[in-house]
Design a protein around this motif. Structure first.
Motif, PDB file in Angstrom:
ATOM      1  N   LYS A 206      40.283  83.790 -13.810  1.00 42.74           N
ATOM      2  CA  LYS A 206      40.428  85.143 -14.335  1.00 42.74           C
ATOM      3  C   LYS A 206      39.583  85.363 -15.571  1.00 42.74           C
ATOM      4  O   LYS A 206      39.169  86.488 -15.869  1.00 42.74           O
ATOM      5  N   HIS A 207      39.313  84.293 -16.322  1.00 43.11           N
ATOM      6  CA  HIS A 207      38.541  84.434 -17.551  1.00 43.11           C
ATOM      7  C   HIS A 207      37.034  84.295 -17.321  1.00 43.11           C
ATOM      8  O   HIS A 207      36.252  84.422 -18.248  1.00 43.11           O
TER       9      HIS A 207
ATOM     10  N   HIS B  34      47.696  78.358 -22.202  1.00 43.57           N
ATOM     11  CA  HIS B  34      46.497  77.935 -21.478  1.00 43.57           C
ATOM     12  C   HIS B  34      45.774  76.795 -22.202  1.00 43.57           C
ATOM     13  O   HIS B  34      45.392  75.799 -21.579  1.00 43.57           O
TER      14      HIS B  34
ATOM     15  N   ARG C  17      44.066  80.725 -14.131  1.00 43.95           N
ATOM     16  CA  ARG C  17      43.748  81.355 -15.427  1.00 43.95           C
ATOM     17  C   ARG C  17      42.273  81.208 -15.747  1.00 43.95           C
ATOM     18  O   ARG C  17      41.655  82.143 -16.279  1.00 43.95           O
TER      19      ARG C  17
ATOM     20  N   ARG D 140      48.095  76.657 -11.993  1.00 45.95           N
ATOM     21  CA  ARG D 140      48.137  77.753 -12.961  1.00 45.95           C
ATOM     22  C   ARG D 140      46.910  77.733 -13.863  1.00 45.95           C
ATOM     23  O   ARG D 140      46.318  78.786 -14.172  1.00 45.95           O
ATOM     24  N   TRP D 141      46.483  76.559 -14.273  1.00 45.73           N
ATOM     25  CA  TRP D 141      45.310  76.404 -15.143  1.00 45.73           C
ATOM     26  C   TRP D 141      44.064  76.876 -14.402  1.00 45.73           C
ATOM     27  O   TRP D 141      43.222  77.584 -14.969  1.00 45.73           O
TER      28      TRP D 141
END
Length: 268
Positions: A266-267, A193, A263, A259-260
């Motif tokens: 989600k954080h 990431h 992610r 994808r970045w």
């Protein structure tokens, strides 16, 4: 049992696909060029069979198994089929061959994740081979510079013609493309990431310099590689690299961006 049946079926398929390369090497002890063809076929067979043996110890997913075998089948077609003979006289076919290695076969290998199978079979040897490459792959821009340098070097007139005239150099050229492209795609597609921005930059730089090389080949008013290589074929080769060759890099950039973003969500 399913995996064993697949291995048996694939072994027969590999034998049939490699047969033209093996049959071409009538007497490798007396004909050096044919010995190079046989060596290339043997190296691919070692890569393939060692993966299958590793599968018996570390079973991959069906998706990864199929992707790896598809990549190897494509390698046989690319390196030992009619395309390889055509590439000797046609610059456009030569470019198609290079593109298949760098933007199709190499990323398919990376997506298939074959390292667990090779490590399961022979961890010491696998470590010696892959640890230095993985260290480079942790730095996307370093992998980009190495891969880009190799790409430009082998498209200079001296090395390009050398690879055409000497099958041992041709084999070495193909190894350079496959290994450097594999490390590049690993650095990009397997990036963590916090490594996504350098990976995106690596894709942008590669897209730009390959496009620039393609444009130079396309708009050149003379053949770079001698009178025996038609200018029209060279211009078509440049156009293929410039336009079609950029599609995988743009696609990978969209994938990394998606994808970045996921992610990051989600954080939150």
């Amino acid at each position: 049992m399913y995996l064993i049946r697949l291995l048996q079926t694939s072994a027969v398929g590999m034998g049939l696909m490699l047969w033209p390369a093996l049959a071409a090497a009538h007497n490798p002890l007396t004909e050096p060029g044919e010995a190079a063809v046989l060596t290339g076929a043997a190296l691919l067979a070692i890569v393939w069979v060692s993966y299958w043996l590793g599968c018996l110890k570390q079973c991959p997913s069906k998706r990864d198994w199929w992707l790896f075998n598809i990549a190897n089948a494509l390698s046989v077609v690319t390196l030992f089929g009619p395309l390889d003979d055509w590439a000797e006289t046609n610059s456009a076919a030569h470019m198609v061959q290079h593109m298949l290695m760098m933007v199709a076969i190499a990323p398919l290998w990376v997506i298939a994740r074959p390292l667990p199978q090779w490590y399961a079979l022979q961890p010491t040897l696998a470590g010696l081979v892959f640890k230095p490459l993985l260290l480079i792959a942790r730095r996307p821009m370093l992998a980009t510079l190495i891969h880009g340098g190799i790409l430009w070097l082998w498209h200079t007139p001296v090395l390009y013609v050398l690879a055409l005239e000497n099958l041992w150099w041709h084999l070495f050229e193909h190894l350079c493309f496959l290994v450097s492209a594999g490390v590049f795609w690993w650095s990009v597609l397997r990036s963590q990431h916090n490594n996504t921005p350098p990976a995106l930059l690596a894709l942008l730089v590669t897209l730009m310099h390959t496009g620039f090389l393609g444009a130079l080949l396309t708009f050149s008013e003379s053949s770079w590689y001698g009178e025996s290589r038609l200018l029209q074929h060279q211009q078509l080769a440049g156009l293929l690299m410039w336009v079609l060759g950029g599609v995988p890099y743009v696609t990978a950039a969209f994938y990394l961006g998606w994808r970045w973003f996921n992610r990051a969500e989600k954080h939150q």
